[in-house]
Each structure stands twice: as C-alpha cells, then as structure tokens.
Design a protein around this motif. Structure first.
Motif, PDB file in Angstrom:
ATOM      1  N   ASP A  30    -140.736 -90.089  -1.440  1.00 22.98           N
ATOM      2  CA  ASP A  30    -140.047 -89.502  -2.294  1.00 22.98           C
ATOM      3  C   ASP A  30    -139.020 -90.012  -2.600  1.00 22.98           C
ATOM      4  O   ASP A  30    -138.189 -89.695  -3.735  1.00 22.98           O
ATOM      5  N   SER A  31    -138.633 -91.267  -1.963  1.00 17.71           N
ATOM      6  CA  SER A  31    -137.475 -91.948  -2.186  1.00 17.71           C
ATOM      7  C   SER A  31    -137.369 -93.211  -1.659  1.00 17.71           C
ATOM      8  O   SER A  31    -138.392 -93.492  -0.674  1.00 17.71           O
ATOM      9  N   GLY A  91    -133.593 -82.891   5.289  1.00 10.36           N
ATOM     10  CA  GLY A  91    -133.017 -83.011   4.037  1.00 10.36           C
ATOM     11  C   GLY A  91    -133.974 -83.264   2.980  1.00 10.36           C
ATOM     12  O   GLY A  91    -134.848 -83.883   3.286  1.00 10.36           O
ATOM     13  N   GLU A  92    -133.389 -82.781   1.954  1.00 10.55           N
ATOM     14  CA  GLU A  92    -134.607 -82.883   0.543  1.00 10.55           C
ATOM     15  C   GLU A  92    -134.268 -84.239  -0.007  1.00 10.55           C
ATOM     16  O   GLU A  92    -133.438 -84.932   0.629  1.00 10.55           O
ATOM     17  N   PRO A  93    -135.447 -84.510  -0.680  1.00  5.58           N
ATOM     18  CA  PRO A  93    -135.121 -86.000  -1.357  1.00  5.58           C
ATOM     19  C   PRO A  93    -134.135 -86.265  -1.991  1.00  5.58           C
ATOM     20  O   PRO A  93    -133.787 -85.224  -3.124  1.00  5.58           O
ATOM     21  N   SER A  94    -133.225 -87.161  -1.724  1.00  6.58           N
ATOM     22  CA  SER A  94    -132.070 -87.719  -2.657  1.00  6.58           C
ATOM     23  C   SER A  94    -131.568 -88.844  -2.254  1.00  6.58           C
ATOM     24  O   SER A  94    -131.959 -89.487  -1.302  1.00  6.58           O
ATOM     25  N   PHE A 133    -120.584 -86.861   9.133  1.00  2.00           N
ATOM     26  CA  PHE A 133    -121.947 -87.231   8.587  1.00  2.00           C
ATOM     27  C   PHE A 133    -122.195 -86.985   7.072  1.00  2.00           C
ATOM     28  O   PHE A 133    -121.513 -85.808   6.565  1.00  2.00           O
ATOM     29  N   GLN A 134    -122.739 -88.069   6.342  1.00  2.00           N
ATOM     30  CA  GLN A 134    -122.910 -87.863   4.979  1.00  2.00           C
ATOM     31  C   GLN A 134    -124.290 -87.181   4.425  1.00  2.00           C
ATOM     32  O   GLN A 134    -124.096 -86.556   3.573  1.00  2.00           O
ATOM     33  N   SER A 135    -125.140 -87.382   5.484  1.00  2.00           N
ATOM     34  CA  SER A 135    -126.397 -86.763   4.989  1.00  2.00           C
ATOM     35  C   SER A 135    -126.951 -85.935   5.645  1.00  2.00           C
ATOM     36  O   SER A 135    -126.361 -85.482   6.720  1.00  2.00           O
ATOM     37  N   GLU A 136    -127.988 -85.291   5.487  1.00  2.00           N
ATOM     38  CA  GLU A 136    -128.670 -84.412   6.247  1.00  2.00           C
ATOM     39  C   GLU A 136    -129.796 -85.026   7.360  1.00  2.00           C
ATOM     40  O   GLU A 136    -130.664 -83.920   7.983  1.00  2.00           O
ATOM     41  N   THR A 137    -129.654 -86.108   7.292  1.00  2.00           N
ATOM     42  CA  THR A 137    -130.942 -86.720   8.071  1.00  2.00           C
ATOM     43  C   THR A 137    -130.610 -86.945   9.480  1.00  2.00           C
ATOM     44  O   THR A 137    -129.712 -86.941   9.994  1.00  2.00           O
ATOM     45  N   VAL A 412    -141.011 -81.572   1.800  1.00  2.00           N
ATOM     46  CA  VAL A 412    -139.766 -81.191   1.798  1.00  2.00           C
ATOM     47  C   VAL A 412    -139.015 -81.300   0.244  1.00  2.00           C
ATOM     48  O   VAL A 412    -139.472 -82.049  -0.120  1.00  2.00           O
ATOM     49  N   GLY A 413    -138.348 -80.048   0.080  1.00  2.00           N
ATOM     50  CA  GLY A 413    -138.005 -79.895  -1.394  1.00  2.00           C
ATOM     51  C   GLY A 413    -138.971 -79.555  -2.290  1.00  2.00           C
ATOM     52  O   GLY A 413    -138.529 -79.593  -3.562  1.00  2.00           O
TER      53      GLY A 413
END
Ligand code: F6R
Length: 644
Positions: A30-31, A91-94, A133-137, A412-413
């Motif tokens: 997805d990314s 974390g969703e695709p982004s 942290f910046q991401s949800e990963t 996810v997402g």
C-alpha cells in the motif's frame, strides 16, 4: 506482505531499488519508499500508494519526468540504499508510516518485514530516553533502538538491538556513518542475499534479484549479513563469523514470484502455519519466551522479559478490548462468503467457549431484513478485504442501531477497519489468489481468541481450561505444517476423483461449519458441483442425490458424535457413493468404512476447522489443476466485491 530490496555497488542505487520494488509488486502493498546513501547523508523518500507515486515524487525533485538519470541531482546520487513496499500492519497506509523508518537523528534507516511484538514497551522505554516518535509503526522503534546502541559500530548495535526484539523480522539497515555497508538480519521473515559482480543485493524475495544475479545466500533465523560492494560477511546472533552455502537459482521469473510454487493459492495454503503464528502470538502475554530479551544483555530488556513472565493469557489490549465488551446480551456476526463461514464457526466457538447467544447472518440478507437491533448487541464483522459492499452496509446498519462493532479484517486502513469501533487484524499478509485460504484460517484464529476472551471475562472458562485452550491454539501452526507435509496423499486422491459429477461435504457441529467452506473452495476453483450439509440433514433431502457418481467427504472430528457420523457414512455408502473421511490421526474409527481417510492432528474439538479445512483446500486446488484450470483466477469471481 511487505517487500525489501537493498543495493550496494558501483551503479546508481535509486533506479535499481525502484526496479527491485516493482518486481515485488505482485506481493501486494500500500506504500513504498527508499533510503539512499547520498553525498550529504541519507536521502529518504516515501509515498503512499503505488511505486509509481514514489517514482514521480523522486523524478519531480531530482530528474526530468520519466527518466532515472540523476546526473544533475547530486542530492539523490548514491551507490548504496534500501527500499521497501509496505503492507500496513501498525498504522494505516500513509507517507509517514511507510518505510524506511529513521531514527531521530536521521542517520539510521531501516526497512522491516514482520511484526515487532514488544514495540509498545520498546517505544515507552525509548520515550523516557528522549525519543519522539513520528509514525505509528513498530519499525520506528527498531531504528531508534539501533541508534541508542550505536557506539560507532553498526553491526554491534544491530546485534544488541535484535537481542531485545520479540516477534518476527527481516531487516535492511543503513547508517550514514558507515556508507560502505548494508546490514541485513532476519527472524521468521525471509531475506536473501544476492551476489553480483562489484555489487551485492538483498531482497525479501528472489524476483527482485534475478536481473542482477542467480547466486544467492538464504539467511537463516537470527543470521546477519553485512554487505559491502565487493564481498558479504555473515555472522550468527553472537557476532561470530559463519560460513554459508551459496545457492544457484534455477527458477524463471514467474515461478520465482510464487516462491517456487506453481500457483499463489498453493503458496498461500502453505503460508498458513506462519500466518496463524503471526495472528496468534501478538495476542498472548505472560509466560513469554524470554530468551530473546534476556540475551540482549541490558538490564532494561531483562526486566521487561521478567515482567512478561507468568500465566499465559489472551491479551487483546492492543485492539482496545476491555471487560465492557463481554457484557453484551448477544453477539451478531455478519459477513459474506468464506468470511461468513468463519462467522458460522465463530457462532459455535462463542457458544462453546463463552456461553453467549450468537446470531450469524449473511451480510446481504441482514441488510435487507428487518433485524431486531439492540444497543447491548455486539457485532463482529468479518471481511478479508474490509471493502465488501454488503458487509459494509450491514456494519453501518448495525452502527445505526446503536450496536458496537468489532471488525476482523486483513487490510489495515480498509473502510471496515476505519469505521469499526475495534479492529482485530488477521496478520495473514496479502492474499493474491481469489479463493481465500490463509485469510480464512486466520479469521478463525481471531474469532477463537475473542470468544475465549469473552469466556474468561464472563467467568465461563477456568484458568486451567484457558491454559489448555491456549496450548491448543499454540500447537495449531505446527499441526497445520504436519498436514501440509502429507499433501501428496491428497494430490493422489484428487487425481482419482477430479472428474466426479458431484461432491458433498457433511459433518456435525464444527464439522458442518467447516464443510461449508470446504464445498465452497471446491466449487469456486474446480467448478465441480459441490454442496455442504449437516450430516443430520442427510435423510431430510440430500440423500436423494446420492448415487454411484457421488463423492462424499465426511468430516469426523466431533468425538461425541462419531456414532452418528458412522451411521451417515453407512447410508451414503449403501447408495454407492465413494467416501473420504477427515478425522483425527489417533482414531482408526473410520478406516473400515471410508474409501480414503485423511488425518489431522488431535486438537480441541472446537478448533478442528482450522486444521480440517486444509486437506479440503488442497483437494480443491489439486482438482482444479487436474482439470486444467487456473486456481488463482477462477472464472466470474473477483477478489474484492465492492459492488452489490
Ligand atoms: C471465497 C472468497 C469469498 C470472500 C467474500 C467476502 O474464497 O474469498 O467468498 O470470502 O467475497 O470477501 P471479504 O472477506 O473480502 O469480505
């Protein structure tokens, strides 16, 4: 599943990374993103959606459209780098959740396949040491942990980091301070090292390497590869150098995509043990395997491991499930197709484990009926894609009626994941074959975990019973593996039966529910007329169809009802049907009656569908192949049914 590529050599890294990622597109993603050792540090570029988006982003910034010649773009020129296609887990695709993930200094970049189960604790620990942290990963925790341990030697930092990780990983790592090497390390997530001339590569899958080399090393669990442009060194998890054996790849590009299997469906059937483990393990806590954390050597890690020890329990905190959910008056499960079959089994599981009333409904029926809804209802909505039109409509209707929603989905997402109150993901990875296999068995794993947790919270299950059930769940992946090892038997049987005019699947209780899915698999990919019925219904109609052209597959795993199944088998045999039985390996009860017996390892009678469906999936697959059909793309069917 996510894809990893890495390159170090004399050539421009960016075009090679992008090309490699495209070779992994078939895996679903997805990314995508890359990190390159540029002149002034790491250049990281990421984009949600197709690799094309990433490419356009890079081209717009560094080169003319449609070209990969970065001659005038010093910024992205580099001869080493890593790339990734992401299938979202945490974390969703982004853009921000895409990989590579970097540490706070931006000096270390990591691409990761797999799931870091203790990422929550690691993130907490790192936060107290100043990391934001910046991401949800989960992966961002790995990048920052490497950074924490980095004292001038990337290999040493990686060794210390992986000693503290729990879960599964294939990692590609670069660090600006050490531009002449890429480090790769794995546990339970494949990584392969390709040996070129003046260049070396890593990939999660062979197709990404084939253009450059056919000489590869497969990394084994906990092994580490350090790639330089002219050589590769291998180490064990204690940092000692090891020798490995090179493999020459004979596969053509098409079979490489399928990991050497003839079809995606067969590959996905074989991925079930891992998918089951990945879906189960993050949902268990206490009595954990402390080996990984303890060997990391740090006091923090040992402390974390010890506090995790204790009685093994189901832990659904991650999805936000608390005791309030178990106070429901009723559970309603809605879904379509295979996911609905998982729902039927779910009903039986809820009754068996949690003693709560359950309705299960085909979503397309539910949405047009006039169902009685109550705010004290809990809806469990199951959908591999999370995008099925009828399923979404049913969910929205239930929401409108005031019910709370738990989604079980693989994406996810997805719309379902976004709109539900709670989401429990099946960690099956993308399913490419149209006919669902690993998504189904992981849906069953999820629904069993939820049902058991309901049972615990409602005081139906004692600690001793829970221990037994958890033990049974944990045994399933290895048991599934054992069934897969006997696939030649099923292949032989399919080669004798594939032309049967009609095939019936029958069973009682959980076996009836598993029969529904078994019959669907056979009809959708082999176009054989197949039906499922509750064995007790035989005399109420289906027996009229039984004759010498019929194959009856009798699922016989409900121990208290063996007598009844024996009698049903006798009746269809008397009408000339051929009979195959699927039963426990330690029972010879049906050997005398059935023409063929397929055996599954002993488990709790309520968990048998996760195992008994595997011979049925294989039978459907081999029948389709015998008939000269493509099991991956059955006629008239689509992977995701987003319209009515
Ligand atoms: C059969 C199959 C379908 C799907 C159904 C629902 O092998 O895959 O029956 O189960 O179309 O799809 P999802 O689960 O995406 O809602």
């Amino acid at each position: 599943m996510c894809g990893i590529v890495g390159y170090i050599g004399d050539k421009e890294a960016v075009p090679i990374l992008l090309k490699g990622l495209k070779k992994l597109e078939y895996r679903g993603y997805d990314s995508a993103g890359i990190a390159v050792q540029g002149k002034t540090g790491l250049v990281v570029r990421k984009a949600k959606g197709l690799i094309k988006n990433l490419e356009e982003k890079i081209n717009a910034e560094f080169a003319g459209p449609g070209t990969h010649e970065f001659k005038d773009a010093e910024g992205i020129r580099g001869f080493a780098g890593i790339g990734h296609t992401r299938w979202a887990t945490h974390g969703e695709p982004s853009d921000v959740n895409s990989h590579p993930q970097t540490d706070v200094s931006g000096k270390i970049a990591v691409v990761h396949n797999g799931i870091i189960e203790n990422h929550g604790k690691l993130k907490e620990w790192l936060t107290t040491r100043g990391v934001t942290f910046q991401s949800e990963t989960d992966t961002e925790a790995v990048a920052n942990l490497i950074s924490y341990h980095y004292k001038g030697d990337l290999l040493q930092a990686v060794l210390e980091t992986v000693g503290r990780l729990e879960g599964s990983w294939g990692l590609g790592i670069v660090c600006t301070n050490e531009p002449d090497r890429i480090i790769a390390v794995r546990k339970e997530s494949p990584l392969v090292v390709g040996i070129g001339k003046g260049e070396n590569l890593i990939a999660s899958d062979v197709p990404a390497l084939l253009e450059y080399t056919r000489e590869v090393y497969y990394l084994e669990d906990r092994e580490i590869a350090v790639l330089h442009k002219d050589h590769v060194d291998f180490y064990n998890d204690e940092g000692q150098a090891i020798q490995k054996e090179k493999t020459h790849i004979e596969w053509d590009a098409a079979s490489a995509e399928k990991g050497g299997y003839e079809h995606f469906m067969l590959k996905e059937i074989h991925e079930q043990p891992k998918a089951l483990t990945d879906t189960l393990r993050p949902r268990l806590s206490g009595g954990a395997d402390t080996k990984g954390a303890a060997s990391g050597g740090s006091a923090d890690a040992k402390g974390a491991a010890l506090s995790a020890a204790g009685a093994r329990k189901i832990n659904l905190d991650e999805i936000g499930f608390d005791a309030s959910w178990a106070q429901a008056n009723r559970v309603v499960i809605t879904a379509c197709g295979t996911a609905w079959h998982a729902g039927v089994i779910g009903k039986y599981a809820f009754e068996h484990f949690a003693r709560i009333p359950v309705d299960v409904d085909v979503a397309s029926e539910f949405r047009y009926r006039d169902p009685i809804l109550n705010p004290k209802d809990i809806f469990i909505i199951i959908s591999q894609s999370g995008e099925t039109a009828d399923t979404l409509a049913a969910m929205r209707m239930a929401k409108k009626g005031g019910a709370r929603i738990i989604a079980i989905t693989n994406v996810v997402g997805s719309t379902l994941a976004r709109e539900a109150d709670l989401v429990m993901y099946t960690w099956a990875g993308p399913e490419i074959a149209v006919a669902s296999t690993k998504a189904f068995t992981t849906q069953l794993m999820c629904i069993n975990l939820i049902a058991l947790q309901f049972g615990v919270l409602r005081g139906v299950i004692s600690p001793a019973q829970l221990k037994e059930y958890i033990g049974a769940l944990e045994a399933l992946p290895a048991q599934a593996e054992k069934i897969l090892k006997g696939k030649e038997n099923i292949q032989r049987f399919a080669s004798q039966q594939f032309n049967k005019g009609k095939v019936f699947f029958m069973g009682r209780l959980f076996d009836y529910a598993a029969s529904l899915e078994s019959a669907l698999k056979l009809k959708e990919i082999s176009y054989t007329h197949s039906e499922a019925f509750a064995a007790g219904e035989l005399k109420h109609g289906p027996i009229a169809l039984v004759d010498t052209s019929t194959l009856v597959v009798a699922l016989c795993t409900q121990s208290a009802l063996f007598d009844k199944m024996e009698s049903s088998i006798t009746q269809v045999k008397a009408r000339g049907a051929a009979v195959a039985a699927i039963t426990y390996e330690d029972s010879d009860r049906f050997d005398r009656l059935a023409d063929e017996v397929f055996r599954i390892p002993r488990t709790d009678d309520g968990l048998t569908p996760i195992l008994s469906v595997i011979p049925a999936q294989l039978f459907a697959y081999y029948c389709a192949v015998q008939r000269g059909l493509d099991p991956d793309k059955p006629r008239n069917l689509a992977k995701s049914v987003t319209v009515e």
